[in-house]
Design an enzyme around this catalytic site. Structure first.
Site, PDB file in Angstrom:
ATOM      1  N   TRP A   1       2.663   1.586  -3.404  1.00 55.68           N
ATOM      2  CA  TRP A   1       1.706   1.931  -4.467  1.00 55.68           C
ATOM      3  C   TRP A   1       1.556   3.440  -4.579  1.00 55.68           C
ATOM      4  O   TRP A   1       1.388   3.972  -5.681  1.00 55.68           O
ATOM      5  CB  TRP A   1       0.343   1.305  -4.181  1.00 55.68           C
ATOM      6  N   HIS A   2       1.625   4.127  -3.444  1.00 58.77           N
ATOM      7  CA  HIS A   2       1.389   5.570  -3.451  1.00 58.77           C
ATOM      8  C   HIS A   2       2.543   6.363  -4.065  1.00 58.77           C
ATOM      9  O   HIS A   2       2.348   7.520  -4.447  1.00 58.77           O
ATOM     10  CB  HIS A   2       1.118   6.070  -2.031  1.00 58.77           C
ATOM     11  N   GLY A   3       3.716   5.782  -4.150  1.00 56.27           N
ATOM     12  CA  GLY A   3       4.802   6.531  -4.761  1.00 56.27           C
ATOM     13  C   GLY A   3       6.137   5.837  -4.627  1.00 56.27           C
ATOM     14  O   GLY A   3       6.348   5.042  -3.702  1.00 56.27           O
TER      15      GLY A   3
ATOM     16  N   PHE B   1       0.111   9.632  -7.920  1.00 59.94           N
ATOM     17  CA  PHE B   1       0.382   8.332  -7.319  1.00 59.94           C
ATOM     18  C   PHE B   1      -0.058   7.199  -8.232  1.00 59.94           C
ATOM     19  O   PHE B   1       0.391   6.094  -8.111  1.00 59.94           O
ATOM     20  CB  PHE B   1      -0.327   8.186  -5.972  1.00 59.94           C
TER      21      PHE B   1
ATOM     22  N   THR C   1       0.837  -1.207   0.000  1.00 62.68           N
ATOM     23  CA  THR C   1       0.000   0.000   0.000  1.00 62.68           C
ATOM     24  C   THR C   1       0.869   1.253   0.000  1.00 62.68           C
ATOM     25  O   THR C   1       0.593   2.225  -0.718  1.00 62.68           O
ATOM     26  CB  THR C   1      -0.924   0.015   1.235  1.00 62.68           C
TER      27      THR C   1
END
Length: 465
Positions: free
Chosen positions: A325-327, A465, A322
């Site tokens: 995934w955002h960056g 993102f 998680t």
């Protein structure tokens, strides 16, 4: 092309929607696909071949799995298709991060790939849509789509390209195949309302409160190092409001646009800042992403069915993914692991006490969430992690918060109120009085239009993102 832009609001969307309504039911998906391709290519066509390859690979894999009996061959098709899809995401989003990490660890001099500085539009979202489609076909939760136009329209649907939500194929497949009565007047009306209020969240609340955070950490701001403890907290609270109203506003605009075209998509937010635990917060924030990781990572790994130790390991995997995934940055990984630790503590000890409390669970949640957004934003210029944590946690002097409180008090109060259920309750009352409802909608739309024309066409934060 941003939803909160003059080009989209007054050119692209009215024309696209009019054409979509005018064509016969059987042609709507073809028109939606053509409009989505135009939207996707608006900023450039460099990544279009990759998109086409991914659509072809996943469409073919779905058909193959549908025809093949259960066995190793069918599973191999699934694995290969997911590997290709995931490889595209990893290559585009994380190659330069890996190169930079190797250069730091091993003192190498590898050159980063300049063409990866700009990511394919929505790649974090449509790759997850594709993987969910493959998994659902494999497990029999949905039938493979036989029409390539319908499948491509699902993948490329332009309302969901920028910031999702991550809509599963099985959630809208019925609407995709509805040729008569797909767009009803109540749907169009509700969709227009959702888009208007989502736009208001973005351009009136998010973009306005963003100035408070930028007054502190921006290039022309006072500098985070000069901020007092109260001002540092005021700034990160402002960023928390900005992120919420930006992302939830875009999600509402997306769902409103989809609903006007006959697709009833799941909500992505349910008042997350009213949560009374971190567990509750993640049931309310970015709901479609949380659901995706639950359905396609956590449960296939065994979930909580293989004992406490395995459950903790599964949670670690989910929250590390998680975060990344955002960056492509270590702060996002730390942010994911931060929530992993909090959720493990809650599940194994704290949650029963939180359920018994009244006020303190809410305060506890808000403080930890705001601190989490500090981790989330610390890769941006002006707010390095060490400095940010020091300014938030260690008592010190500096520029007073009074001037900023005085300038932004009304906006801060408005943001706080709009984070609760009160606006929804007021709107339900307005809907029972048609003249009031029309006045509120018209006034909101006029005000939003003024903000848009005044050049508040900022990109959605989650589009990065």
């Amino acid at each position: 092309m941003n939803f909160n832009s003059v080009v989209f609001m007054f050119c692209f969307f009215p024309l696209a929607l009019a054409l979509y309504y005018l064509v016969p039911g059987k042609a709507k998906n073809a028109v939606l696909l053509a409009e989505s391709l135009l939207f996707y290519c608006w900023g450039g066509i460099e990544w279009l071949p990759l998109m086409i390859v991914l659509v072809v690979v996943n469409y073919t894999a779905g058909l193959l799995m549908q025809k093949m009996p259960h066995g190793r061959g069918r599973k191999m098709v699934l694995i290969v298709a997911i590997a290709i899809t995931a490889a595209a995401l990893i290559f585009c989003k994380y190659t330069n991060f890996l190169i930079d990490t190797l250069n730091t660890i091993a003192s190498l001099r590898l050159s980063e790939l300049d063409f990866l500085d700009v990511l394919p539009l929505g790649i974090s979202y449509f790759t997850f849509k594709l993987i969910s489609y493959l998994a659902d076909v494999y497990t029999g939760k949905t039938q493979a789509e036989r029409n390539p136009v319908d499948f491509s329209a699902y993948v490329l649907m332009y309302p969901q390209l920028i910031v999702g939500p991550i809509v599963k194929y099985r959630e809208i497949s019925a609407a995709l195949h509805t040729t008569r009565g797909r767009c009803t007047l109540p749907q169009i009306q509700r969709g227009a309302e959702m888009f208007t209020f989502g736009l208001a969240k973005k351009v009136i609340l998010a973009d306005s409160i963003a100035r408070l955070w930028q007054d502190i950490v921006g290039a022309t701001g006072i500098g985070l190092a000069n901020a007092s403890l109260p001002l540092a907290w005021l700034g990160i609270i402002a960023y928390s409001f900005q992120l919420y109203f930006d992302f939830s506003g875009y999600s509402e605009m997306s769902n409103g646009l989809s609903l006007m075209m006959g697709f009833d998509c799941p909500a992505n937010f349910q008042l997350p800042y009213t949560a009374t635990s971190i567990t509750d917060f993640w049931r309310r924030w970015h709901i479609t992403l949380s659901g995706w990781f639950r359905d396609y990572i956590y449960i296939p790994l065994g979930g909580n069915r293989r004992g406490p130790a395995r459950q903790i390991l599964n949670m670690l995997v989910v929250w590390a993914l998680t975060g990344i995934w955002h960056g492509a940055n270590w702060n996002f990984i730390c942010w994911g692991l931060y929530y992993f630790v909090l959720l493990v503590i809650e599940k194994n000890f704290l949650l029963p006490y939180l359920k018994k409390g009244k006020i303190w669970p809410h305060l506890y949640t808000l403080v930890l969430v705001v601190l989490g957004w500090g981790l989330f934003t610390c890769n941006l210029p002006g707010a390095p992690l060490g400095l940010l944590l020091r300014q938030l946690l260690i008592p010190h002097g500096g520029t007073s918060a009074l001037y900023f409180v005085r300038n932004y008090a009304v906006l801060l109060i408005l943001c706080a109120v709009c984070s609760t259920a009160l606006p929804q309750k007021l709107w339900q009352w307005c809907k029972r009085h048609t003249p009031v409802r029309l006045v509120v909608l018209a006034g909101c739309l006029v005000l939003c239009t003024a903000y848009v024309i005044a050049s508040t066409e900022s990109t959605a934060l989650y589009a990065n993102f």
